[in-house]
Motif scaffolding. Structure first.
Motif, PDB file in Angstrom:
ATOM      1  N   PHE A 166       0.998  -1.142   0.030  1.00 20.97           N
ATOM      2  CA  PHE A 166       0.153  -0.061   0.093  1.00 20.97           C
ATOM      3  C   PHE A 166       1.117   1.232   0.091  1.00 20.97           C
ATOM      4  CE2 PHE A 166      -2.068  -3.584   1.817  1.00 20.97           C
ATOM      5  CZ  PHE A 166      -3.247  -3.361   1.575  1.00 20.97           C
ATOM      6  N   GLU A 167       0.699   2.347  -1.165  1.00 21.64           N
ATOM      7  CA  GLU A 167       1.852   3.178  -1.212  1.00 21.64           C
ATOM      8  C   GLU A 167       0.985   4.625  -1.266  1.00 21.64           C
ATOM      9  OE1 GLU A 167       4.566   4.327  -4.744  1.00 21.64           O
ATOM     10  OE2 GLU A 167       5.059   2.530  -3.825  1.00 21.64           O
ATOM     11  N   GLN A 168       1.372   5.554  -0.658  1.00 26.02           N
ATOM     12  CA  GLN A 168       0.724   6.828  -0.853  1.00 26.02           C
ATOM     13  C   GLN A 168       1.760   7.941  -1.158  1.00 26.02           C
ATOM     14  OE1 GLN A 168      -2.184   8.911   2.211  1.00 26.02           O
ATOM     15  NE2 GLN A 168      -0.117   9.830   2.667  1.00 26.02           N
ATOM     16  N   ALA A 169       1.228   8.719  -2.251  1.00 27.27           N
ATOM     17  CA  ALA A 169       2.258   9.717  -2.638  1.00 27.27           C
ATOM     18  C   ALA A 169       1.500  10.978  -2.652  1.00 27.27           C
ATOM     19  CB  ALA A 169       2.762   9.547  -3.820  1.00 27.27           C
ATOM     20  N   TYR A 170       2.278  12.271  -2.420  1.00 30.65           N
ATOM     21  CA  TYR A 170       1.834  13.666  -2.604  1.00 30.65           C
ATOM     22  C   TYR A 170       2.489  14.340  -3.873  1.00 30.65           C
ATOM     23  CZ  TYR A 170      -0.027  13.617   2.441  1.00 30.65           C
ATOM     24  OH  TYR A 170      -0.622  13.380   3.427  1.00 30.65           O
ATOM     25  N   SER A 171       1.459  15.064  -4.334  1.00 33.02           N
ATOM     26  CA  SER A 171       1.913  15.988  -5.385  1.00 33.02           C
ATOM     27  C   SER A 171       1.350  17.271  -5.127  1.00 33.02           C
ATOM     28  CB  SER A 171       1.354  15.496  -7.053  1.00 33.02           C
ATOM     29  OG  SER A 171       1.699  16.380  -7.922  1.00 33.02           O
ATOM     30  N   ALA A 172       2.605  18.315  -5.214  1.00 33.85           N
ATOM     31  CA  ALA A 172       2.252  19.787  -4.991  1.00 33.85           C
ATOM     32  C   ALA A 172       2.129  20.392  -6.233  1.00 33.85           C
ATOM     33  CB  ALA A 172       3.312  20.256  -4.248  1.00 33.85           C
ATOM     34  N   ASP A 173       2.133  19.708  -7.545  1.00 36.56           N
ATOM     35  CA  ASP A 173       2.381  20.654  -8.681  1.00 36.56           C
ATOM     36  C   ASP A 173       1.086  19.823  -9.784  1.00 36.56           C
ATOM     37  OD1 ASP A 173       3.148  18.184  -9.439  1.00 36.56           O
ATOM     38  OD2 ASP A 173       5.321  18.967  -9.962  1.00 36.56           O
ATOM     39  N   GLY A 174       0.251  19.478  -9.190  1.00 31.30           N
ATOM     40  CA  GLY A 174      -1.008  19.087 -10.145  1.00 31.30           C
ATOM     41  C   GLY A 174      -0.771  17.594 -10.647  1.00 31.30           C
ATOM     42  N   GLY A 175      -0.083  16.942  -9.938  1.00 26.23           N
ATOM     43  CA  GLY A 175       0.241  15.415 -10.652  1.00 26.23           C
ATOM     44  C   GLY A 175       1.242  15.456 -11.467  1.00 26.23           C
ATOM     45  N   GLU A 176       2.027  16.439 -11.926  1.00 25.98           N
ATOM     46  CA  GLU A 176       3.599  16.251 -12.521  1.00 25.98           C
ATOM     47  C   GLU A 176       4.464  15.368 -12.046  1.00 25.98           C
ATOM     48  OE1 GLU A 176       3.905  17.200 -15.528  1.00 25.98           O
ATOM     49  OE2 GLU A 176       1.908  18.176 -15.932  1.00 25.98           O
TER      50      GLU A 176
END
Length: 199
Positions: A166-176
């Motif tokens: 199970f892996e979570q990730a964040y994006s601060a640039d709209g998914g780039e």
């Protein structure tokens, strides 16, 4: 930028991310398309699992300090198996994480919504939306990190019949770009029900 404009931009970005996640060879669903029946997508997970978890201590900070935990996850069907409840309880050098995740199936869209609450603060996160495709779960939503609204992605990946990641990730640039901040590997306890063959 005004709050309303930010919300509009984030909503548009999330829609693009979800569309891209399906892959370029998958046509967009038409309003008349019959959604895939995914209400049994999580049947394989019912039972008790040993959990090894590591999380990035300060996401989106440029720092790479990870902390590790061990414990258990218990998954139970509720409401006639159209929903399920995950109880997570892990401990490590950084303390304890105890939380609950409510997953609800939406027949009209063929998707699931995932809602997580950390018992440390008693707050429930905004839901993530998604489904399984080719045996892998992909779910997307929004979260807040240090007062900043970001996109969040949650992947569920089969390692083998009795082990899942199970892996979570964040994006601060709209998914780039995505920064992974949470990795959990669940191994089914030998005395648990053998349901992994359903996936």
């Amino acid at each position: 930028m005004k709050p309303l404009a930010v919300a509009v931009v984030l909503s548009a970005s999330l829609a693009v991310v979800q569309a891209n996640a399906a892959g370029p060879d998958v046509p967009a669903a038409s309003p008349s398309a019959v959604p895939r029946d995914g209400q049994h997508d999580f049947d394989w997970e019912i039972g008790t699992w040993d959990t090894r978890l590591k999380r990035l201590r300060e996401p989106l900070s440029g720092k790479t300090d990870w902390v590790e935990y061990t414990g258990a996850s218990v998954v139970k069907p509720v409401m006639g198996a159209r929903a399920n409840l995950v109880e997570l309880d892990v401990r490590g050098s950084a303390g304890r994480i105890a939380g609950v995740s409510l997953r609800l199936y939406q027949p009209a869209s063929g998707q699931w919504t995932l809602h997580f609450a950390n018992l440390a603060n008693g707050l429930m996160t905004d839901p993530m939306h998604g489904a399984f495709k080719d045996g892998q779960g992909g779910f997307y939503g929004r979260d807040t990190v240090n007062g900043r609204v970001v996109l969040v992605r949650f992947l569920i990946v089969r390692i083998d019949a009795g082990k899942w990641r199970f892996e979570q990730a964040y994006s601060a640039d709209g998914g780039e770009r995505w920064e992974t901040n949470w990795i959990a590997v669940d191994t089914r306890r030998e005395d648990g029900p053998a349901r992994a063959d359903r996936r």
